[in-house]
Scaffold this motif. Structure first.
Motif, mmCIF file in Angstrom:
data_model
loop_
_atom_site.group_PDB
_atom_site.id
_atom_site.type_symbol
_atom_site.label_atom_id
_atom_site.label_comp_id
_atom_site.label_asym_id
_atom_site.label_seq_id
_atom_site.Cartn_x
_atom_site.Cartn_y
_atom_site.Cartn_z
ATOM 1 N N SER A 194 -18.038 -19.065 -47.989
ATOM 2 C CA SER A 194 -17.186 -19.932 -48.782
ATOM 3 C C SER A 194 -17.640 -19.887 -50.221
ATOM 4 N N ARG A 195 -16.679 -19.873 -51.141
ATOM 5 C CA ARG A 195 -17.025 -19.827 -52.556
ATOM 6 C C ARG A 195 -17.248 -21.231 -53.058
ATOM 7 N N SER A 196 -18.145 -21.358 -53.988
ATOM 8 C CA SER A 196 -18.395 -22.653 -54.607
ATOM 9 C C SER A 196 -17.809 -22.622 -56.013
ATOM 10 N N PHE A 197 -16.962 -23.605 -56.331
ATOM 11 C CA PHE A 197 -16.311 -23.664 -57.623
ATOM 12 C C PHE A 197 -16.909 -24.748 -58.512
ATOM 13 N N ALA A 198 -18.158 -25.073 -58.275
ATOM 14 C CA ALA A 198 -18.796 -26.137 -59.048
ATOM 15 C C ALA A 198 -19.411 -25.611 -60.339
ATOM 16 N N GLY A 224 -15.595 -23.164 -63.042
ATOM 17 C CA GLY A 224 -14.387 -22.379 -62.876
ATOM 18 C C GLY A 224 -14.506 -20.925 -63.282
ATOM 19 N N ALA A 225 -15.649 -20.439 -63.667
ATOM 20 C CA ALA A 225 -15.801 -19.047 -64.079
ATOM 21 C C ALA A 225 -15.543 -18.110 -62.905
ATOM 22 N N ASP A 226 -16.021 -18.485 -61.726
ATOM 23 C CA ASP A 226 -15.792 -17.645 -60.547
ATOM 24 C C ASP A 226 -14.309 -17.638 -60.174
ATOM 25 N N GLU A 227 -13.689 -18.810 -60.268
ATOM 26 C CA GLU A 227 -12.257 -18.910 -59.959
ATOM 27 C C GLU A 227 -11.451 -18.067 -60.937
ATOM 28 N N SER A 228 -11.805 -18.091 -62.198
ATOM 29 C CA SER A 228 -11.114 -17.312 -63.212
ATOM 30 C C SER A 228 -11.261 -15.814 -62.945
ATOM 31 N N ASP A 229 -12.449 -15.386 -62.602
ATOM 32 C CA ASP A 229 -12.674 -13.966 -62.293
ATOM 33 C C ASP A 229 -11.884 -13.540 -61.057
ATOM 34 N N PHE A 230 -11.839 -14.435 -60.050
ATOM 35 C CA PHE A 230 -11.089 -14.134 -58.837
ATOM 36 C C PHE A 230 -9.614 -13.892 -59.162
ATOM 37 N N TRP A 231 -8.979 -14.789 -59.925
ATOM 38 C CA TRP A 231 -7.553 -14.647 -60.226
ATOM 39 C C TRP A 231 -7.282 -13.504 -61.200
ATOM 40 N N LYS A 232 -8.253 -13.189 -62.024
ATOM 41 C CA LYS A 232 -8.111 -12.019 -62.889
ATOM 42 C C LYS A 232 -8.071 -10.748 -62.043
ATOM 43 N N ASN A 233 -8.927 -10.666 -61.041
ATOM 44 C CA ASN A 233 -8.935 -9.496 -60.154
ATOM 45 C C ASN A 233 -7.670 -9.429 -59.302
ATOM 46 N N VAL A 234 -7.193 -10.579 -58.849
ATOM 47 C CA VAL A 234 -5.950 -10.606 -58.077
ATOM 48 C C VAL A 234 -4.794 -10.121 -58.947
ATOM 49 N N SER A 235 -4.742 -10.564 -60.185
ATOM 50 C CA SER A 235 -3.674 -10.160 -61.098
ATOM 51 C C SER A 235 -3.727 -8.666 -61.389
ATOM 52 N N LEU A 236 -4.902 -8.139 -61.637
ATOM 53 C CA LEU A 236 -5.033 -6.701 -61.902
ATOM 54 C C LEU A 236 -4.653 -5.875 -60.674
ATOM 55 N N GLY A 237 -5.067 -6.347 -59.503
ATOM 56 C CA GLY A 237 -4.685 -5.662 -58.267
ATOM 57 C C GLY A 237 -3.179 -5.676 -58.073
ATOM 58 N N GLY A 238 -2.545 -6.803 -58.398
ATOM 59 C CA GLY A 238 -1.091 -6.904 -58.302
ATOM 60 C C GLY A 238 -0.401 -5.949 -59.260
#
Length: 84
Positions: free
Chosen positions: A1-5, A8-22
């Protein structure tokens, strides 16, 4: 499980990678669809001059304009009709 405490840097990196993959996925699918479209576009069955299917050119009556055998946007037929 990811910790977002962590602010939000990890969350931002995650959605950046999802966007690039898309974006990569959309590019690949777009290139594939373009290739398929161009293969069908260059199909000899799509050329009206080479089309030998009898049901394509059925006319029950003449068209209501001066060159009754010509489709409205068939410039080659209109040139032949006006030339005769």
């Amino acid at each position: 499980s990811r910790s977002f405490a962590h602010g939000g840097a990890d969350e931002s990196d995650f959605w950046k990678n999802v966007s690039l993959g898309g974006l990569v996925l959309v590019g690949v699918v777009g290139a594939w669809e373009y290739k398929v479209h161009m293969d069908h576009h260059n199909d000899p069955h799509m050329d009206p001059a080479k089309n030998t299917f009898p049901y394509i050119h059925i006319r029950n009556k003449q068209y209501p304009w001066s060159c009754g055998d010509c489709n409205l946007f068939d410039s080659e037929c209109w040139k032949e009709c006006k030339g005769n």
